[in-house]
Enzyme design. Structure first.
Site, PDB file in Angstrom:
ATOM      1  N   ALA A   9       0.818  -1.219   0.000  1.00 11.56           N
ATOM      2  CA  ALA A   9       0.000   0.000   0.000  1.00 11.56           C
ATOM      3  C   ALA A   9       0.847   1.262   0.000  1.00 11.56           C
ATOM      4  O   ALA A   9       0.318   2.360   0.068  1.00 11.56           O
ATOM      5  CB  ALA A   9      -0.917  -0.004   1.211  1.00 11.56           C
ATOM      6  N   ARG A  15       0.716   9.809 -10.377  1.00 14.25           N
ATOM      7  CA  ARG A  15      -0.257  10.198 -11.406  1.00 14.25           C
ATOM      8  C   ARG A  15      -1.606  10.607 -10.821  1.00 14.25           C
ATOM      9  O   ARG A  15      -2.454  11.145 -11.530  1.00 14.25           O
ATOM     10  CB  ARG A  15      -0.421   9.071 -12.427  1.00 14.25           C
ATOM     11  CG  ARG A  15       0.809   8.988 -13.330  1.00 14.25           C
ATOM     12  CD  ARG A  15       0.759   7.782 -14.229  1.00 14.25           C
ATOM     13  NE  ARG A  15      -0.414   7.794 -15.074  1.00 14.25           N
ATOM     14  CZ  ARG A  15      -0.857   6.724 -15.729  1.00 14.25           C
ATOM     15  NH1 ARG A  15      -0.228   5.584 -15.603  1.00 14.25           N
ATOM     16  NH2 ARG A  15      -1.920   6.804 -16.489  1.00 14.25           N
ATOM     17  N   GLN A  68       7.631   0.917   4.741  1.00 15.23           N
ATOM     18  CA  GLN A  68       8.675   0.942   3.712  1.00 15.23           C
ATOM     19  C   GLN A  68       9.185   2.391   3.679  1.00 15.23           C
ATOM     20  O   GLN A  68       8.472   3.290   3.241  1.00 15.23           O
ATOM     21  CB  GLN A  68       8.072   0.544   2.360  1.00 15.23           C
ATOM     22  CG  GLN A  68       9.092   0.407   1.254  1.00 15.23           C
ATOM     23  CD  GLN A  68       8.443   0.298  -0.137  1.00 15.23           C
ATOM     24  OE1 GLN A  68       7.266   0.623  -0.316  1.00 15.23           O
ATOM     25  NE2 GLN A  68       9.221  -0.140  -1.110  1.00 15.23           N
ATOM     26  N   THR A  74       8.203  -2.614  -6.029  1.00 13.39           N
ATOM     27  CA  THR A  74       7.295  -3.583  -5.410  1.00 13.39           C
ATOM     28  C   THR A  74       8.019  -4.737  -4.703  1.00 13.39           C
ATOM     29  O   THR A  74       7.541  -5.215  -3.677  1.00 13.39           O
ATOM     30  CB  THR A  74       6.296  -4.125  -6.452  1.00 13.39           C
ATOM     31  OG1 THR A  74       7.002  -4.456  -7.658  1.00 13.39           O
ATOM     32  CG2 THR A  74       5.242  -3.090  -6.798  1.00 13.39           C
ATOM     33  N   TYR A 343     -35.236  21.447  10.019  1.00 12.99           N
ATOM     34  CA  TYR A 343     -33.955  20.891  10.443  1.00 12.99           C
ATOM     35  C   TYR A 343     -34.155  20.202  11.783  1.00 12.99           C
ATOM     36  O   TYR A 343     -34.492  20.848  12.782  1.00 12.99           O
ATOM     37  CB  TYR A 343     -32.870  21.973  10.586  1.00 12.99           C
ATOM     38  CG  TYR A 343     -31.617  21.387  11.202  1.00 12.99           C
ATOM     39  CD1 TYR A 343     -30.939  20.352  10.567  1.00 12.99           C
ATOM     40  CD2 TYR A 343     -31.139  21.831  12.438  1.00 12.99           C
ATOM     41  CE1 TYR A 343     -29.817  19.766  11.135  1.00 12.99           C
ATOM     42  CE2 TYR A 343     -30.009  21.259  13.013  1.00 12.99           C
ATOM     43  CZ  TYR A 343     -29.360  20.221  12.358  1.00 12.99           C
ATOM     44  OH  TYR A 343     -28.255  19.634  12.920  1.00 12.99           O
ATOM     45  N   ASN A 363     -29.941  23.342  17.900  1.00 10.15           N
ATOM     46  CA  ASN A 363     -29.160  22.391  18.702  1.00 10.15           C
ATOM     47  C   ASN A 363     -27.778  22.897  19.074  1.00 10.15           C
ATOM     48  O   ASN A 363     -27.089  22.274  19.867  1.00 10.15           O
ATOM     49  CB  ASN A 363     -29.015  21.063  17.941  1.00 10.15           C
ATOM     50  CG  ASN A 363     -28.289  21.237  16.612  1.00 10.15           C
ATOM     51  OD1 ASN A 363     -28.378  22.303  15.993  1.00 10.15           O
ATOM     52  ND2 ASN A 363     -27.579  20.220  16.196  1.00 10.15           N
ATOM     53  N   SER A 400     -47.804  28.023  15.980  1.00  4.47           N
ATOM     54  CA  SER A 400     -46.904  28.409  14.890  1.00  4.47           C
ATOM     55  C   SER A 400     -46.112  29.658  15.230  1.00  4.47           C
ATOM     56  O   SER A 400     -46.597  30.551  15.919  1.00  4.47           O
ATOM     57  CB  SER A 400     -47.719  28.681  13.628  1.00  4.47           C
ATOM     58  OG  SER A 400     -48.318  27.494  13.208  1.00  4.47           O
ATOM     59  N   ARG A 417     -45.565  34.496  21.051  1.00  3.56           N
ATOM     60  CA  ARG A 417     -45.979  35.243  19.875  1.00  3.56           C
ATOM     61  C   ARG A 417     -46.536  36.572  20.384  1.00  3.56           C
ATOM     62  O   ARG A 417     -47.224  36.597  21.398  1.00  3.56           O
ATOM     63  CB  ARG A 417     -47.136  34.442  19.285  1.00  3.56           C
ATOM     64  CG  ARG A 417     -47.343  34.515  17.833  1.00  3.56           C
ATOM     65  CD  ARG A 417     -48.677  33.879  17.565  1.00  3.56           C
ATOM     66  NE  ARG A 417     -48.600  32.529  17.048  1.00  3.56           N
ATOM     67  CZ  ARG A 417     -49.671  31.747  16.900  1.00  3.56           C
ATOM     68  NH1 ARG A 417     -50.854  32.163  17.299  1.00  3.56           N
ATOM     69  NH2 ARG A 417     -49.541  30.553  16.407  1.00  3.56           N
TER      70      ARG A 417
HETATM   71  C1  UD1 Z   1       2.559  -3.163 -11.193  1.00  2.00           C
HETATM   72  C2  UD1 Z   1       3.384  -4.296 -11.809  1.00  2.00           C
HETATM   73  C3  UD1 Z   1       2.896  -4.548 -13.233  1.00  2.00           C
HETATM   74  C4  UD1 Z   1       1.421  -4.873 -13.217  1.00  2.00           C
HETATM   75  C5  UD1 Z   1       0.615  -3.791 -12.499  1.00  2.00           C
HETATM   76  C6  UD1 Z   1      -0.801  -4.273 -12.291  1.00  2.00           C
HETATM   77  C7  UD1 Z   1       5.627  -4.220 -10.818  1.00  2.00           C
HETATM   78  C8  UD1 Z   1       7.035  -3.819 -11.000  1.00  2.00           C
HETATM   79  N1  UD1 Z   1       4.781  -3.940 -11.814  1.00  2.00           N
HETATM   80  O1  UD1 Z   1       2.829  -1.985 -11.942  1.00  2.00           O
HETATM   81  O2  UD1 Z   1       3.606  -5.623 -13.817  1.00  2.00           O
HETATM   82  O3  UD1 Z   1       0.968  -5.050 -14.560  1.00  2.00           O
HETATM   83  O4  UD1 Z   1       1.172  -3.502 -11.211  1.00  2.00           O
HETATM   84  O5  UD1 Z   1      -1.612  -3.281 -11.736  1.00  2.00           O
HETATM   85  O6  UD1 Z   1       5.308  -4.803  -9.799  1.00  2.00           O
HETATM   86  N2  UD1 Z   1       4.014  -0.124  -3.975  1.00  2.00           N
HETATM   87  C9  UD1 Z   1       4.639  -0.092  -2.745  1.00  2.00           C
HETATM   88  N3  UD1 Z   1       5.946   0.301  -2.676  1.00  2.00           N
HETATM   89  C10 UD1 Z   1       6.676   0.639  -3.776  1.00  2.00           C
HETATM   90  C11 UD1 Z   1       6.028   0.603  -5.049  1.00  2.00           C
HETATM   91  C12 UD1 Z   1       4.689   0.212  -5.108  1.00  2.00           C
HETATM   92  O7  UD1 Z   1       4.031  -0.412  -1.723  1.00  2.00           O
HETATM   93  O8  UD1 Z   1       7.860   0.965  -3.637  1.00  2.00           O
HETATM   94  C13 UD1 Z   1       2.578  -0.541  -4.038  1.00  2.00           C
HETATM   95  C14 UD1 Z   1       1.635   0.534  -4.562  1.00  2.00           C
HETATM   96  O9  UD1 Z   1       0.973   1.231  -3.516  1.00  2.00           O
HETATM   97  C15 UD1 Z   1       0.610  -0.254  -5.350  1.00  2.00           C
HETATM   98  C16 UD1 Z   1       1.351  -1.509  -5.763  1.00  2.00           C
HETATM   99  O10 UD1 Z   1       2.498  -1.592  -4.949  1.00  2.00           O
HETATM  100  O11 UD1 Z   1      -0.500  -0.617  -4.547  1.00  2.00           O
HETATM  101  C17 UD1 Z   1       1.763  -1.488  -7.235  1.00  2.00           C
HETATM  102  O12 UD1 Z   1       2.578  -0.356  -7.500  1.00  2.00           O
HETATM  103  P1  UD1 Z   1       2.383   0.550  -8.781  1.00  2.00           P
HETATM  104  O13 UD1 Z   1       3.406   1.598  -8.722  1.00  2.00           O
HETATM  105  O14 UD1 Z   1       0.966   0.926  -8.938  1.00  2.00           O
HETATM  106  O15 UD1 Z   1       2.804  -0.511  -9.940  1.00  2.00           O
HETATM  107  P2  UD1 Z   1       2.375  -0.504 -11.472  1.00  2.00           P
HETATM  108  O16 UD1 Z   1       3.249   0.439 -12.201  1.00  2.00           O
HETATM  109  O17 UD1 Z   1       0.938  -0.349 -11.591  1.00  2.00           O
END
Ligand code: UD1
Ligand code: CA
Length: 443
Positions: A9, A15, A68, A74, A343, A363, A400, A417
């Protein structure tokens, strides 16, 4: 075999262009993370670990939480939960918190593909538009050999439409041995979890792939995809309400939350919004243009058009709430009515009471909230201000236009009144005088 689920997460979510972490953006009134957690918790014969970024300390969900420190990809995120993986014996599922519609069945199926020789399984899907997703690269035999992120893919690899959902299952015993071999020599300089496939192959393992429908693994990276997810969510919620016996005159204009409950023979007219926490019992009629959150509408209630129910609005059976009435934190007894422009905030309305047009429960004194209690069968005339704290006894009658500041006993009349003055002929005389003056001016 026990199961550990790791939910990723953290991540920049650049973006989204938002101050809010990406996975806390809502779909159907629940965060993306909340959707994923509610699914994986159902799979929890084991534990759930969440990996968050340091600025997400607010996300304390009762699960095991790992931080993290820097978002380096990931695979790096999964390794933030190293301790949990190291002490786990069994299977490990990795899911992304930005993928809200995963089903339990699919997760079970993925996990079912694991064997001694195949300690890694990847969930893939056929993408209508693969842009942005990792591509599943297979050999001539159809076995998965690698996952190529879009930014690292050749022109030929980009033509692949079978994509990576991000969901993976591992056997815990070999998992760290695979993850620790993942490097960051790629276009984004990140540790890709998806590289686990090539590493596992190089260690002599096979990797399984399971496919699911794209809708289930829609990954949310932008506001556009968030809106797409909302549309999918609403479509399903409308279908469910209809299937369970509600009439929606224009389903595409009714908006539900993740936890909205709608009974049978409920009629919902166009343009109604259900925020979180609303329960609608059988035989309720909701007329057009209403907004509800945290409200309970009991059997046979009639609400709207243009009514607003806020948290703690509890409407008893057959209650009528009409146009431009707002109710917050008030329990309303069976058959009571507030049909126009009122209300009602903080308190109770007894059974069968009648609240006239323009009634206000005053209130709030600028510092604290106070309660109003209207007894059974009481009659509150139009344009009455009830200045809380205040109690109106059972069967009492309020004239009223009154501003009521002291408690009224049962069956009494309270009136506040000025006496009415009537001057016979005054208006006619006034008109004659004014006409004369005007005539003198224009001469
Ligand atoms: C990732 C996959 C991609 C896949 C896609 C599907 C990788 C490298 N790529 O890309 O192959 O098709 O998801 O939706 O895994 N996150 C962390 N820490 C980090 C980076 C990300 O916790 O350092 C979490 C993000 O919050 C997110 C998830 O990992 O929930 C995926 O990260 P995101 O950056 O969205 O990966 P995509 O570019 O979508
Ligand atoms: Ca994503």
């Amino acid at each position: 075999m026990s199961l550990l689920t790791i939910v990723l997460a953290a991540g920049k979510g650049t973006r989204m262009k938002s101050a809010l972490p990406k996975v806390l953006h809502p779909v159907g009134g629940l965060s993306l993370l909340g959707h994923v957690l509610s699914t994986v918790k159902l799979a929890s014969d084991g534990q759930v670990a969440i990996v968050i970024a340091p600025d997400m300390a607010a996300v304390r969900t009762g699960s095991l939480v790992f931080t993290q420190a820097q978002q380096l990809g990931t695979a790096h995120a999964v390794l933030a939960a190293r301790e949990a993986i190291a002490r786990h014996t069994g299977d490990v599922l990795v899911v992304f918190a930005d993928t809200p519609f995963l089903s339990l069945e699919t997760l079970e199926q993925l996990r079912g593909a694991l064997t001694e020789r195949t300690p890694l399984a990847v969930l893939g899907f056929e993408a209508a538009d693969p842009t942005g997703y990792g591509r599943l690269v297979r050999d001539a035999a159809g076995d998965l050999v690698a996952i190529r992120e879009e930014k690292d893919a050749s022109a030929e690899e980009r033509r692949i439409t079978f994509c990576c959902s991000g969901v993976m299952a591992f056997r815990a015993g070999v998992m760290l041995g695979i993850l620790d071999q993942i490097g960051h020599g790629n276009a984004q300089g990140e540790y890709y979890l998806t590289d686990a496939v090539a590493v596992a192959r190089s260690q002599g393992f096979r990797v399984a792939t399971i496919a699911c429908p794209q809708d289930e693994v829609l990954g949310i990276n932008s506001r556009g995809q968030l809106a797409e997810a909302e549309a999918i969510f609403q479509g399903r919620a409308r279908e469910r309400a209809l299937a369970e016996g509600a009439t929606l005159i224009a389903p595409e204009t009714v908006w539900f939350s993740h936890d909205t409950t709608i009974g049978r023979d409920v009629t919902i007219e166009p343009n109604v919004f259900f925020g979180p926490g609303v329960t609608v019992e059988n035989d309720v009629v909701i007329r057009a243009n209403c907004h509800f959150e945290g409200a309970h509408l009991r059997r046979g209630a009639r609400v709207g058009p243009f009514a607003r129910l806020r948290p703690g609005a509890d409407l008893g059976p057959d209650v009528h709430i009409g146009n431009f009435v707002e109710v917050k934190n008030v329990k309303i007894g069976a058959g009571a009515k507030a049909n126009h422009l009122a209300y009602l905030g903080d308190g109770r309305v007894g059974e069968g009471a009648n609240i006239g047009a323009g009634t206000i429960f005053c209130n709030y004194d600028g510092y604290s909230k106070h309660l109003t209690d209207v007894g059974t069968g009481a009659f509150i005339g139009s344009n009455v201000s009830l200045v809380a704290p205040i109690r109106i006894g059972d069967g009492a009658y309020i004239g009223s236009g009154s501003v009521i500041t002291r408690d009224v006993p049962a069956d009494a009349l309270a009136l506040e009144r000025s006496p009415q003055e009537v001057r016979p002929g005054w208006a006619a005389k006034f008109r004659t005088m004014m006409m004369r003056r005007r005539a003198a001016r224009t001469k």
